[in-house]
Every structure is written in structure tokens, then in C-alpha cells.
Design a protein around this motif. Sequence first.
Motif, PDB file in Angstrom:
ATOM      1  N   LYS A   1     -23.899  34.196  37.050  1.00 30.48           N
ATOM      2  CA  LYS A   1     -23.696  35.650  36.980  1.00 30.48           C
ATOM      3  C   LYS A   1     -23.282  36.068  35.570  1.00 30.48           C
ATOM      4  N   ILE A   2     -22.406  35.298  34.952  1.00 31.00           N
ATOM      5  CA  ILE A   2     -21.935  35.615  33.599  1.00 31.00           C
ATOM      6  C   ILE A   2     -23.095  35.615  32.608  1.00 31.00           C
ATOM      7  N   LEU A   3     -23.927  34.577  32.662  1.00 29.36           N
ATOM      8  CA  LEU A   3     -25.059  34.483  31.747  1.00 29.36           C
ATOM      9  C   LEU A   3     -26.077  35.590  31.994  1.00 29.36           C
TER      10      LEU A   3
ATOM     11  N   LEU B   1     -28.055  36.638  28.371  1.00 33.85           N
ATOM     12  CA  LEU B   1     -28.169  35.492  27.484  1.00 33.85           C
ATOM     13  C   LEU B   1     -29.266  34.525  27.919  1.00 33.85           C
ATOM     14  N   GLY B   2     -29.803  34.744  29.113  1.00 34.81           N
ATOM     15  CA  GLY B   2     -30.832  33.854  29.618  1.00 34.81           C
ATOM     16  C   GLY B   2     -32.170  34.553  29.765  1.00 34.81           C
ATOM     17  N   PRO B   3     -33.196  33.818  30.136  1.00 38.01           N
ATOM     18  CA  PRO B   3     -34.525  34.408  30.347  1.00 38.01           C
ATOM     19  C   PRO B   3     -34.551  35.255  31.610  1.00 38.01           C
ATOM     20  N   TRP B   4     -35.625  36.008  31.778  1.00 42.63           N
ATOM     21  CA  TRP B   4     -35.717  36.880  32.951  1.00 42.63           C
ATOM     22  C   TRP B   4     -35.722  36.075  34.245  1.00 42.63           C
TER      23      TRP B   4
ATOM     24  N   THR C   1     -36.743  44.653  32.144  1.00 44.19           N
ATOM     25  CA  THR C   1     -35.674  45.477  32.723  1.00 44.19           C
ATOM     26  C   THR C   1     -35.527  45.240  34.217  1.00 44.19           C
ATOM     27  N   THR C   2     -35.887  44.060  34.664  1.00 46.30           N
ATOM     28  CA  THR C   2     -35.845  43.748  36.090  1.00 46.30           C
ATOM     29  C   THR C   2     -34.448  43.925  36.679  1.00 46.30           C
ATOM     30  N   GLN C   3     -34.388  44.635  37.808  1.00 46.13           N
ATOM     31  CA  GLN C   3     -33.170  44.743  38.598  1.00 46.13           C
ATOM     32  C   GLN C   3     -33.406  44.043  39.931  1.00 46.13           C
TER      33      GLN C   3
END
Length: 322
Positions: free
Chosen positions: A79-81, A86-89, A171-173
Motif C-alpha cells: 500500500k505504501i509503495l 513508486l511502483g509500476p501500474w 491514472t488507474t483507480q
Amino acid sequence: MQNMSTDSPNATDCKDLAYTKVTKVVLPVLYFFVFIGGLLLNALATWIFCHISSQSSFVVYLKNIVTTDVMMLITLPFKILSDSHLGPWQLKAFVCRYNLVLFYGNMYLSIMFLGLISFDRYLKIAWPTKNFMVQKVIFAKVISAGCWVFIMGSAVISIILTNMPSADKITTQCFDFRNEQSKNWYQFTAIKCQVIFWITFVLLMLCYSAIFKKIYWSDQKLHKDSSNMIKKVNRNIFSTMGVFTICFVPYHIMRLVYKRPNNQKGCTTYDTLYYAKEFSKLLCAINVCLDPIIYFLLCKLFTKLLFKKMRVKQGHEIEMSL
């Protein structure tokens, strides 16, 4: 299990709050400190409980809470990343489909076990000479297994239904991964989880109120100086209720009042409620750091073994808490 942290199309006219400094920096940093603190405290708690046999229903429920806390801790780094971008989609997809589902699942398992503990303590205080079937270790293990099957079964369904490919990988949610069927399922689980929480909250209030009343009037009848006993009971009751209230009540109140806007006029209110909801969810995570307080105050074996392992000499024997 529900994923309550996502936006809906009704909110697209407002600014994307998932990309502000608060959600990208402040909250991830706070979650990081929760993770570190929870990791240290629950590693100690797990180590202690590994040396305590499941000789009572009370200990069985406590061990289950430790397990749920450890599993919730495992979800926090992802969750933090993801929140920090900081990570890929693909990490966002993983968090939406698996991570948040497990986060909420373990949260509600913890809530249910706290309710079972309050009922178990009530039976022990109200009828100390009786041993009801619900207080037997085998019953506690069966009902604990039932709780896991009930919550995790719902989580598996949520994971299966959250399978839509994302049209926008930038911008994926989490909302984008849901089909119509899964949206209806999330609405159902949202209501179910609210019911679980408020029933548990009322149960805690009733059980601990009855415990306080029982001890107070018993001491009055025996003409004892009950001040020390009352203080101890108050400490244990208010610590448990305090942890439960601080960690879980704000979030569930927010879920009742949180609404997404249908137009620009609702954006100001939406902004405020969104941040309030996200910070109240942080309080839910902080529960993994506060649960060890409950173990220390309520479980005699845990406290004595902790002092023994730390080689701390006690000036007096610790009495069994509630």
C-alpha cells in the motif's frame, strides 16, 4: 471483502485527490511508521504467544488477533509503495485486487475477535464457577475457524470479481477494475461490514458495562474497599474500549457520511470528507500497534512471560485481568 478506498466516476469532475502531497507523501510516511512499530510489537507478541499454550478460549482469540495483525502488516508495504506511486501500474492492480481486500478482511476479523473476547470475559466474571460450552477451547477454535471462512470466503469472491482490465494504465483507480456485478457485491459487503462493526461495538459496550457493574456490586456486598479493584477494572475496560473506539469508530462513521459528488458544487465537501476518510483509515491500521497493549493488560500469562523473557523482576504477582 470491500475495497472502500476508491473513487467513482461521479468524482471525476473534482481534482484527483489520490495524487496530492497528502496522499502521495504524508500518508505513506505515516503508514511506514505504523508498519515499523507494528512489526516490532507484533514480532514480540508472536514470539510470546508461541510459548503460551491454547489452554483457554481467551488465549485462542488473542492468538487469532495476533495472526490478523501480522497479516494486515504484510499488506502495508504494498500500500505504501502504491500510494507513493513508486511502483509500476501493475503494483496498483495488485493492491486493488488483492492487497486492500486482505487489509479489510483482517481488519474485520480483528474486530470480530475483540467482540468474542468481550463476551468471553463477561461470562468469566458474571459466572466464575460455571464453564459454558462457548468457553471451551474446542468451541473457540471452531468459531474462530468459522470467522476466518466467513470473512476470507467473501474476500475470495471480491478478488475474483475485481478482474476488469484497465483502460488507462497511468491514472488507474481501483474502481476501474470492477464490472457491474462486482460493484453490486462491494455495495453488499460494505453494508455487511458496517453491520459487523456496529453489532460488535454494542456488544463491547454491553459486556464491559455488565462486568463493571458485577464487580462493583460484588465488592459492595462484601463490604470491601473496592477502590483498587475498580481502578484496575476501569483501566482494563477503558484501554480495550479506547483502542477499539480510537481505531475503528472514526472510519465507520466516515463511511456513513462519505458521499461522492455528482457535480463541481460538491467538490469542497468531497475534498474534506475524502481526507477525513483516508486519515480515519490510517487509524484502523494503527490498531496493529495498539493491540499489544490489550495483550499486556488482559492476559496474565502474556505479561508474566514477557517480564520473564525480558528478565524484569516483578515486585508483586500480576493478578488475572478481566
